[in-house]
Scaffold this motif. Sequence first.
Motif, PDB file in Angstrom:
ATOM      1  N   UNK A   1       0.836  -1.205   0.000  1.00 46.45           N
ATOM      2  CA  UNK A   1       0.000   0.000   0.000  1.00 46.45           C
ATOM      3  C   UNK A   1       0.875   1.262   0.000  1.00 46.45           C
ATOM      4  N   UNK A   2       1.907   1.268   0.817  1.00 49.78           N
ATOM      5  CA  UNK A   2       2.812   2.422   0.880  1.00 49.78           C
ATOM      6  C   UNK A   2       3.544   2.623  -0.446  1.00 49.78           C
ATOM      7  N   UNK A   3       3.954   1.538  -1.078  1.00 51.33           N
ATOM      8  CA  UNK A   3       4.638   1.626  -2.373  1.00 51.33           C
ATOM      9  C   UNK A   3       3.703   2.196  -3.448  1.00 51.33           C
ATOM     10  N   UNK A   4       2.463   1.750  -3.444  1.00 53.94           N
ATOM     11  CA  UNK A   4       1.477   2.253  -4.402  1.00 53.94           C
ATOM     12  C   UNK A   4       1.249   3.747  -4.176  1.00 53.94           C
ATOM     13  N   UNK A   5       1.139   4.159  -2.926  1.00 48.86           N
ATOM     14  CA  UNK A   5       0.948   5.574  -2.604  1.00 48.86           C
ATOM     15  C   UNK A   5       2.134   6.413  -3.088  1.00 48.86           C
ATOM     16  N   UNK A   6       3.349   5.927  -2.871  1.00 48.79           N
ATOM     17  CA  UNK A   6       4.541   6.640  -3.327  1.00 48.79           C
ATOM     18  C   UNK A   6       4.552   6.766  -4.849  1.00 48.79           C
ATOM     19  N   UNK A   7       4.132   5.699  -5.516  1.00 48.45           N
ATOM     20  CA  UNK A   7       4.068   5.718  -6.971  1.00 48.45           C
ATOM     21  C   UNK A   7       3.038   6.755  -7.450  1.00 48.45           C
ATOM     22  N   UNK A   8       1.898   6.821  -6.786  1.00 48.05           N
ATOM     23  CA  UNK A   8       0.862   7.798  -7.143  1.00 48.05           C
ATOM     24  C   UNK A   8       1.378   9.226  -6.949  1.00 48.05           C
TER      25      UNK A   8
END
Length: 123
Positions: A5-12
Amino acid sequence: DSDLHEEVQQHRVALDRRSAEGQYRIAPLVSDTQTWTNRIDELNANRDLLTSQERERLLGEFTNDIRALGFALMNANIRANLNEKTTLKKLAQIARRNRREQRQCDRVKDFLKATYHQGGGEG
């Protein structure tokens, strides 16, 4: 799961930042007039940078006026981020005032360093 979830948020966040930056970037000494025009137009999405009449002239003299002011800043050893909307908006205001008061900016063709970097001469 929280790591994903944190990785996806950083990507966004990275994608949002990239789209805010836009597709066009000005490298003051090497960008041609079309690149300056594209960047200004890109930042003018809500029409608060240029009027519709100025936008019609964007490919012509108005972009060159803004560009000449950018060169004047560099020649004066004033550092400015010429990709930022606030900077280009201020330069557009100055160019607009200069046109209203019929002041002329030095043209880019007279700036030998820019001509050289753009392949127009040996310098």
